[in-house]
Design an enzyme around this catalytic site. Structure first.
Site, PDB file in Angstrom:
ATOM      1  N   ASP A 381       0.932  -1.515   0.029  1.00  0.00           N
ATOM      2  CA  ASP A 381       0.132   0.020  -0.056  1.00  0.00           C
ATOM      3  C   ASP A 381       0.902   0.833  -0.118  1.00  0.00           C
ATOM      4  O   ASP A 381       1.635   1.427   0.959  1.00  0.00           O
ATOM      5  CB  ASP A 381      -0.892  -0.446   1.171  1.00  0.00           C
ATOM      6  CG  ASP A 381      -2.024  -1.167   0.977  1.00  0.00           C
ATOM      7  OD1 ASP A 381      -2.222  -1.669   0.054  1.00  0.00           O
ATOM      8  OD2 ASP A 381      -1.950  -1.671   2.047  1.00  0.00           O
ATOM      9  N   THR A 382       0.726   2.510  -0.635  1.00  0.00           N
ATOM     10  CA  THR A 382       1.507   2.961  -1.358  1.00  0.00           C
ATOM     11  C   THR A 382       0.570   4.165  -1.871  1.00  0.00           C
ATOM     12  O   THR A 382      -0.658   4.272  -2.010  1.00  0.00           O
ATOM     13  CB  THR A 382       2.106   2.685  -2.591  1.00  0.00           C
ATOM     14  OG1 THR A 382       3.040   1.206  -2.190  1.00  0.00           O
ATOM     15  CG2 THR A 382       2.851   2.893  -3.225  1.00  0.00           C
TER      16      THR A 382
END
Length: 575
Positions: A381-382
């Site tokens: 997740d970014t």
């Protein structure tokens, strides 16, 4: 009724439901687009949080460069979207410099602790009754690279003082900001498990023990203080000064392995972006330890087929794209690793001839098992943000803590979570990505860039773990093959294949059976039935299809087009 018939009945009902509640018709373009593209002549910023976008835009208006705007927006996102990034994580960037007419790549990812040997790590995992690294706690923590990345970028391309760039994030951290809808959702999911980790996660990231709700004002004075120290004293305050010493002390007292020496010896790496030509467009990605070249390998395979003739989201096009992903991800699992420790056969992996040989393995039916190829013969997740300035400079930047809010470990008083990127090391001693002290783990985060006729065309990215290469390919084919505009390309229906081998070598019967295709709800029922007849397993998922931002440069009219998709809280804005 058989299980297959029940699924077909469900799909039929879903198709009817989707037609009743379809997106509103638009006068122009595709009716699935959520809005028109943003168009501006002087500068553009696209991020996954509107306030961060406005901060970046303000920096451009103050005379800052695209890099200045990217740093300011990234600092704000670390505060406002801690579910995806922060200064406890890593950073990658591709920069188009208008002055030198050149693309630059920066790998600002950190390395594993030098004081933790493979043998020690294996003993620790045995105590936990694990064979692979865990997602939480001390073991998956590697040195945070983001702050060093900021200063490397700023030294080369910055115009305004760093203190000016960090001030908006510091002010919001002290005074508070309203939490947006999707970020609030992911924040709520993280709090129960991360609050149990060493340090002050609950005190730093909750309001009376609970995640902030949509619209609630959230403050992080500890992060404000940390950013103020960095702004006043520079990069070394984080890696050598008081912040580094606090990290060292906390790790020693709580069973962690990062030491002052690890921080002192950290450095980013300027790298040459790699590219392949896809139908006249030069698509660029960064070399491993990231997974960016998976995009280039998939495009090399897909270039051999007429996707435009097949049609967007057609059964045949989806089949080919999924099968190309399966082939490429086996190479990804075997060959992508820190190039300081392993000489990956990059020339072979990106060879058109190798792609032609791999394409021969694609049949009419879904492959139930594929293996890596032999690219040496042809020698995942970014947050993502992108910026562009009045001088023609463009930045493609991605930054992450890995799994959502990372390891859950927070040093009291510092205001940020340490990443858990080390989870992606393999423990197979024969694997290219095997754990070693001072080594960069395999990375999923990838910034993208496209050139046309030696000039910048598009800076783009699509966050989300193993979805990223698949998403990059979907964006590029949406624009080049299917003629969509920048906003449509991001809003269009997506798919994601699960079940390929991973760089951690997590093989399972699930992988042996060909995996599954997760699809968004408005793919045509007839197409789904056709894919099932080919042997593909279909599933429906809620979310998980990435988050996209992009800037396209129109050289003829000398304007920027910006887009930020509807699956996130984000915004594109220009002036």
């Amino acid at each position: 009724m058989t299980k297959k018939n029940r699924l077909l009945c469900f799909l039929g009902l879903l198709s009817i439901y989707s037609s009743l509640f379809a997106a509103p018709d638009r006068i122009n373009g595709q009716n699935f687009a959520t809005r028109s593209e943003v168009i501006a002549p002087n500068g553009m910023v696209a991020t996954s949080q509107p306030l961060a976008t406005q901060i970046g835009l303000d920096i451009l208006k103050q005379g800052g460069s695209a890099v200045d705007a990217a740093i300011a927006a990234n600092a704000a996102l670390g505060l406002m979207e801690p579910t995806g990034n922060g200064i406890g994580g890593d950073l990658y960037a591709i920069v188009w410099d208008a002055k030198t007419q050149q693309l630059y790549g920066l790998n600002a990812s950190g390395r594993s602790p030098k004081g933790l040997s493979y043998r020690q790590l294996k003993k620790q995992l045995k105590k936990l009754n694990r064979t692979a690294l865990p997602p939480l706690g001390m073991l998956p923590i590697s040195v945070p690279g983001a702050v060093d990345g900021w200063f490397e970028l700023h030294q080369k391309f910055g115009k305004l003082p760093v203190k000016q760039l960090l001030k908006p994030a510091i002010d919001y951290a002290n005074q508070g900001f309203p939490v947006t809808e999707l970020i609030a959702y992911y924040w709520h999911r993280s709090v129960p498990k991360l609050s149990q980790q060493p340090g002050s996660f609950a005190q730093t990231f909750t309001l009376a023990g609970k995640a902030p709700q949509k619209g609630e004002i959230f403050k992080n004075p500890a992060l404000a203080n940390t950013l103020s120290l960095i702004a006043d004293k520079g990069r070394d305050e984080f890696y050598r000064g008081s912040i580094a010493k606090k990290i060292d002390q906390f790790m020693r007292e709580n069973g962690g392995y990062i030491r002052l020496k690890d921080l002192q010896e950290h450095s980013s790496t300027w790298v040459k972006p790699l590219s392949v030509n896809y139908r006249g467009y030069d698509v660029y990605q960064l070399p491993p330890n990231g997974q960016g070249i998976a995009v280039l390998q998939m495009l090399n395979i897909l270039e051999q087929y007429d996707l435009r003739k097949m049609g967007f989201l057609s059964e045949q096009a989806l089949h080919l794209m999924v099968e190309s992903k399966k082939l490429v991800f086996e190479d990804r699992a075997k060959f992508y690793a820190d190039l300081d420790f392993y000489q990956a056969p990059l020339k072979g992996l990106l060879s058109k001839e190798y792609a032609r040989e791999r394409a021969k393995l694609i049949g009419d039916n879904a492959a139930q098992r594929v293996d890596s190829g032999n690219p040496a013969l042809y020698e995942g997740d970014t947050i993502y943000l992108t910026t562009a300035d009045k001088d023609g400079n463009m930045v493609s930047l991605i930054q992450s803590n890995y799994r959502g809010m990372g390891s859950g470990v927070v040093v009291p008083g510092l205001g940020f979570v340490f990443q858990d990127r080390g989870e992606l090391f393999s423990m197979d001693p024969k694997h290219a990505n095997v754990y070693a002290p001072g080594k960069r783990p395999f990375h999923t985060i990838i910034p993208g860039f496209v050139m046309k006729d030696n000039q910048p065309f598009m800076s783009f990215g699509l966050m989300g773990g193993q979805m990223q290469p698949q998403g990059h390919v979907q964006i590029i084919t949406n624009i080049i093959d299917f003629g969509m505009n920048l906003q449509e390309a991001g809003d269009a229906t997506r798919w994601q294949h699960f079940g390929s081998s991973e760089p951690t070598e997590a093989h399972s019967a699930y992988i042996q059976e060909g995996g599954e295709i997760a699809i968004e709800s408005d793919i045509d029922y007839q197409t789904i039935r056709g894919l099932m007849a080919r042997g593909h397993k279909i599933r429906f998922g809620r979310g998980g299809y990435g988050g996209y931002q992009a800037i396209l440069y129109d050289a003829k009219n000398k304007v920027y087009f910006g887009a930020s998709e509807s699956r996130k809280d984000g915004q594109a804005a220009g002036y």
